[in-house]
Design a protein around this motif. Structure first.
Motif, mmCIF file in Angstrom:
data_model
loop_
_atom_site.group_PDB
_atom_site.id
_atom_site.type_symbol
_atom_site.label_atom_id
_atom_site.label_comp_id
_atom_site.label_asym_id
_atom_site.label_seq_id
_atom_site.Cartn_x
_atom_site.Cartn_y
_atom_site.Cartn_z
ATOM 1 N N VAL A 129 -7.671 -18.184 55.616
ATOM 2 C CA VAL A 129 -9.076 -18.106 55.201
ATOM 3 C C VAL A 129 -9.468 -16.642 54.975
ATOM 4 C CG1 VAL A 129 -11.464 -18.406 55.976
ATOM 5 C CG2 VAL A 129 -9.818 -20.265 56.251
ATOM 6 N N LYS A 130 -9.104 -15.789 55.930
ATOM 7 C CA LYS A 130 -9.411 -14.363 55.796
ATOM 8 C C LYS A 130 -8.706 -13.765 54.579
ATOM 9 C CE LYS A 130 -9.737 -13.770 60.828
ATOM 10 N NZ LYS A 130 -9.118 -13.123 62.010
ATOM 11 N N ALA A 131 -7.437 -14.135 54.405
ATOM 12 C CA ALA A 131 -6.648 -13.564 53.319
ATOM 13 C C ALA A 131 -7.170 -14.011 51.957
ATOM 14 C CB ALA A 131 -5.183 -13.966 53.472
ATOM 15 N N LEU A 132 -7.565 -15.273 51.849
ATOM 16 C CA LEU A 132 -8.063 -15.774 50.567
ATOM 17 C C LEU A 132 -9.393 -15.118 50.209
ATOM 18 C CD1 LEU A 132 -7.977 -17.576 48.131
ATOM 19 C CD2 LEU A 132 -8.807 -19.486 49.539
ATOM 20 N N ILE A 133 -10.277 -14.986 51.193
ATOM 21 C CA ILE A 133 -11.557 -14.316 50.948
ATOM 22 C C ILE A 133 -11.318 -12.873 50.500
ATOM 23 C CG2 ILE A 133 -13.638 -13.415 52.068
ATOM 24 C CD1 ILE A 133 -13.724 -15.988 53.722
ATOM 25 N N ALA A 134 -10.408 -12.201 51.198
ATOM 26 C CA ALA A 134 -10.104 -10.806 50.839
ATOM 27 C C ALA A 134 -9.502 -10.714 49.437
ATOM 28 C CB ALA A 134 -9.144 -10.207 51.860
ATOM 29 N N ALA A 135 -8.656 -11.679 49.080
ATOM 30 C CA ALA A 135 -8.023 -11.660 47.755
ATOM 31 C C ALA A 135 -9.068 -11.841 46.652
ATOM 32 C CB ALA A 135 -6.966 -12.758 47.667
ATOM 33 N N ILE A 136 -10.006 -12.750 46.880
ATOM 34 C CA ILE A 136 -11.059 -12.971 45.876
ATOM 35 C C ILE A 136 -11.947 -11.743 45.774
ATOM 36 C CG2 ILE A 136 -13.069 -14.367 45.282
ATOM 37 C CD1 ILE A 136 -11.693 -16.728 46.733
ATOM 38 N N GLU A 137 -12.326 -11.202 46.920
ATOM 39 C CA GLU A 137 -13.227 -10.039 46.921
ATOM 40 C C GLU A 137 -12.558 -8.793 46.350
ATOM 41 O OE1 GLU A 137 -14.558 -9.800 50.960
ATOM 42 O OE2 GLU A 137 -16.290 -11.110 50.584
ATOM 43 N N SER A 138 -11.242 -8.774 46.344
ATOM 44 C CA SER A 138 -10.539 -7.612 45.770
ATOM 45 C C SER A 138 -10.725 -7.530 44.260
ATOM 46 C CB SER A 138 -9.048 -7.689 46.095
ATOM 47 O OG SER A 138 -8.401 -8.684 45.303
ATOM 48 N N GLY A 139 -11.027 -8.676 43.660
ATOM 49 C CA GLY A 139 -11.218 -8.705 42.214
ATOM 50 C C GLY A 139 -9.929 -8.688 41.422
ATOM 51 N N VAL A 140 -8.800 -8.828 42.113
ATOM 52 C CA VAL A 140 -7.493 -8.733 41.450
ATOM 53 C C VAL A 140 -6.902 -10.126 41.270
ATOM 54 C CG1 VAL A 140 -5.153 -7.820 41.590
ATOM 55 C CG2 VAL A 140 -7.087 -6.468 42.456
ATOM 56 N N THR A 141 -6.646 -10.510 40.029
ATOM 57 C CA THR A 141 -5.955 -11.767 39.751
ATOM 58 C C THR A 141 -4.509 -11.631 40.229
ATOM 59 O OG1 THR A 141 -7.375 -12.375 37.903
ATOM 60 C CG2 THR A 141 -5.129 -13.269 37.912
ATOM 61 N N GLN A 142 -4.023 -12.662 40.957
ATOM 62 C CA GLN A 142 -2.717 -12.507 41.607
ATOM 63 C C GLN A 142 -2.059 -13.847 41.892
ATOM 64 O OE1 GLN A 142 -3.519 -11.477 46.060
ATOM 65 N NE2 GLN A 142 -5.349 -10.782 44.912
ATOM 66 N N VAL A 143 -0.755 -13.780 42.132
ATOM 67 C CA VAL A 143 0.033 -14.920 42.599
ATOM 68 C C VAL A 143 0.409 -14.620 44.042
ATOM 69 C CG1 VAL A 143 2.128 -16.276 42.305
ATOM 70 C CG2 VAL A 143 0.926 -15.390 40.286
ATOM 71 N N ARG A 144 0.181 -15.591 44.921
ATOM 72 C CA ARG A 144 0.462 -15.323 46.325
ATOM 73 C C ARG A 144 0.908 -16.597 47.038
ATOM 74 N NH1 ARG A 144 -3.109 -16.289 50.211
ATOM 75 N NH2 ARG A 144 -2.572 -14.346 51.242
ATOM 76 N N GLU A 145 1.512 -16.379 48.203
ATOM 77 C CA GLU A 145 1.834 -17.485 49.102
ATOM 78 C C GLU A 145 0.845 -17.464 50.253
ATOM 79 O OE1 GLU A 145 5.811 -17.403 50.486
ATOM 80 O OE2 GLU A 145 6.713 -17.641 48.492
ATOM 81 N N PRO A 146 0.568 -18.617 50.845
ATOM 82 C CA PRO A 146 -0.326 -18.621 51.991
ATOM 83 C C PRO A 146 0.290 -17.884 53.174
ATOM 84 C CG PRO A 146 0.046 -20.858 51.144
ATOM 85 C CD PRO A 146 1.050 -19.959 50.511
ATOM 86 N N VAL A 147 -0.542 -17.541 54.130
ATOM 87 C CA VAL A 147 -0.043 -17.003 55.402
ATOM 88 C C VAL A 147 0.424 -18.205 56.214
ATOM 89 C CG1 VAL A 147 -0.621 -15.721 57.486
ATOM 90 C CG2 VAL A 147 -1.714 -15.112 55.296
ATOM 91 N N TYR A 148 1.690 -18.167 56.633
ATOM 92 C CA TYR A 148 2.260 -19.314 57.352
ATOM 93 C C TYR A 148 2.336 -19.053 58.845
ATOM 94 C CZ TYR A 148 3.624 -21.467 52.928
ATOM 95 O OH TYR A 148 3.605 -22.049 51.697
ATOM 96 N N LEU A 149 2.049 -20.096 59.597
ATOM 97 C CA LEU A 149 2.245 -20.056 61.041
ATOM 98 C C LEU A 149 3.704 -20.400 61.353
ATOM 99 C CD1 LEU A 149 0.640 -19.639 63.684
ATOM 100 C CD2 LEU A 149 0.232 -22.106 63.727
ATOM 101 N N TYR A 150 4.219 -21.369 60.606
ATOM 102 C CA TYR A 150 5.634 -21.738 60.704
ATOM 103 C C TYR A 150 6.175 -21.857 59.285
ATOM 104 C CZ TYR A 150 4.468 -22.987 65.499
ATOM 105 O OH TYR A 150 4.030 -22.958 66.795
ATOM 106 N N SER A 151 7.400 -21.365 59.089
ATOM 107 C CA SER A 151 8.003 -21.400 57.757
ATOM 108 C C SER A 151 9.284 -22.214 57.791
ATOM 109 C CB SER A 151 8.342 -19.970 57.282
ATOM 110 O OG SER A 151 7.172 -19.196 57.198
#
Length: 466
Positions: free
Chosen positions: A311-333
């Protein structure tokens, strides 16, 4: 000479007598004025808007009674509108309380001669009374109060036009504050005013937000900036896109009224991602080495999104204004992120047929008989499920309540259950596990254990089924 002196003396006497007479007349006029204005209003005296100069208290009250009976208040409304409320409409009447006499008594009658240019206004609204119920009805009956004539004010607001966010200007409307309007009209009538302007008296309701509001403009600009961002989630053979269609629904406001991304709304989206893409503990359909489809339940292998951090990472990514490809932050991979998260590199253990096959990129590199735990002894059966390899250790000492075993290759996948060599065994496979089974571990020949150990990695899936 004597005659001239007599004439001069007589002239002085006449002058003195004239001066004395003038003083007496002046004193008499002053005294009369003091006496007269002891019971009459001084010049320039206005009572409740009516000219009461030189009037006695009785005459003043008669005038007030007459004027109140014929009194009409002009009510000026928006856009030069005008209505009227009469004394009869509200039961307005004059009530003698003795205040008129008191006003005359309190005025400075000793300086009456200075009052001719004065402009003195007396407000005796307490001597006027009206019927509260009739006053309410009169106000309610005004045309400007009728629902069909009323347009409520609307705040300027931000609106989504489909392509952009724009500020829609405020609507001023013409709705009156009912309570204040009655207060203003009542006060005007009690004071004998001829007219009252409801707009000047701030009786109209107003929008609380205007299109010129700096915060509104800043919020609109921020919204347009945020929705420009495109976030693409990479799930190997699948993707999810966060763009304008989603972001526009996540706006909220902080305690200061500034636009923010509402964490709860973003959290719901991330939770939905978890429902769709988390695989740990999910039931899987697995294709075995001999082309059978079996259901795999349980185990600790799989992917789990760390929802708080994402949730924190997605909000930060949107607020950065940068279009991007990313993976979610995982608790277990897991080891593979595709729809088939087991992928093509894994260890397969068939308990019924006592067989282990190790696939590497789809090719079996180890195929060996095993001895698993004895299912007939409580706590010794090998657990089924899809697990992630926990660790690798060489050599290792395995201990339990009633045993201690030295092994060269130890590969745990379910707590104290793992794959290891068993130098004390000379035979593997068949039904040995039913009477010579382990305490739960998967025993394999030494050379096979060495080969597995050399190629397996921590985190690789270990699939166990019956």
């Amino acid at each position: 000479m004597a005659k001239n002196k007599e004439k001069a003396g007589a002239g002085r006497t006449i002058v003195i007598l004239l001066v004395v007479l003038l003083l007496l007349l002046t004193a008499g006029a002053y005294g009369y004025g003091v006496y007269y204005f002891s019971s009459h209003f001084l010049p320039g005296s206005m009572v409740n808007g009516f000219n009461c100069s030189y009037m006695a208290s009785e005459d003043t009250e008669d005038l007030l009674n007459q004027r109140v009976g014929a009194y009409v208040l002009a009510v000026e409304t928006m856009k030069n509108g005008q209505e009227a409320i009469s004394a009869q409409d509200v039961g307005l009447s004059y009530v003698s309380t003795g205040i008129v006499k008191q006003l005359i008594k309190d005025q400075d009658r000793f300086t009456w001669f200075l009052a001719f240019n004065q402009d003195k206004n007396y407000d005796i609204s307490e001597s006027l009374s009206y019927n509260v119920e009739l006053m309410g009805q009169a106000v309610d009956n005004l045309k400007c109060m009728q629902p069909e004539n009323v347009v409520q004010p609307v705040d300027a607001q931000i609106q989504d036009t489909g392509d952009t966010f724009e500020i829609i200007p405020e609507v001023m409307g013409n709705a009156l504050d009912r309570t204040k309007t009655e207060e203003v009209i009542s006060a005007a009538m009690l004071r004998g005013k001829t007219s009252v302007n409801l707009e000047n008296e701030s009786c109209y309701r107003k929008p609380s937000v205007y299109s010129t509001d700096e915060q509104l403009k800043a919020n609109c600009e921020k919204m347009n900036q945020l929705v420009k961002v495109i976030i693409t989630y990479d799930f190997a053979d699948r993707t999810e896109t966060v763009d304008r269609t989603l972001i526009k629904n996540w706006f909220g406001y902080d305690e200061d009224g500034n636009v923010i991304l509402d964490e709860n709304l973003v959290r719901q989206y991330v939770a939905d991602l978890g429902l769709k893409y988390d695989t740990m503990g999910q039931t899987r359909t697995f294709l075995t080495y001999d082309n059978r489809q079996v259901e795999i339940k349980g185990g600790d292998y799989g992917w789990v999104i760390d929802q708080d951090e994402e949730v924190k990472a997605l909000i930060a990514a949107i607020e950065s204004g940068v279009t991007q490809v990313r993976e979610p932050v995982y608790l277990y991979s897991g080891y593979s992120r595709g729809t088939n998260d087991i992928g093509s590199t894994y260890v397969e253990i068939d308990l019924t047929n006592q067989r282990l096959v190790f696939y590497q990129k789809g090719t079996p590199i180890v195929d060996t008989p095993i001895v698993s735990g004895n299912p007939d002894i409580e706590g010794c059966g090998t657990p089924t499920g899809c697990y992630a390899l926990d660790a690798k250790e060489s050599p290792a000492v395995l201990t339990g309540e009633d045993y201690e075993a030295n092994v060269t290759y130890w590969m745990p996948f379910a707590g104290n259950v793992g794959i290891h060599d068993a130098s004390w065994r000379s035979e593997f496979g068949g039904n040995l596990y039913l009477w010579e089974g382990s305490h739960g571990c998967v025993n394999v020949p030494y050379d096979k254990a060495a080969e597995i150990y050399a190629n397996i990695e921590v985190g690789m899936p270990v699939v166990v089924y019956e």
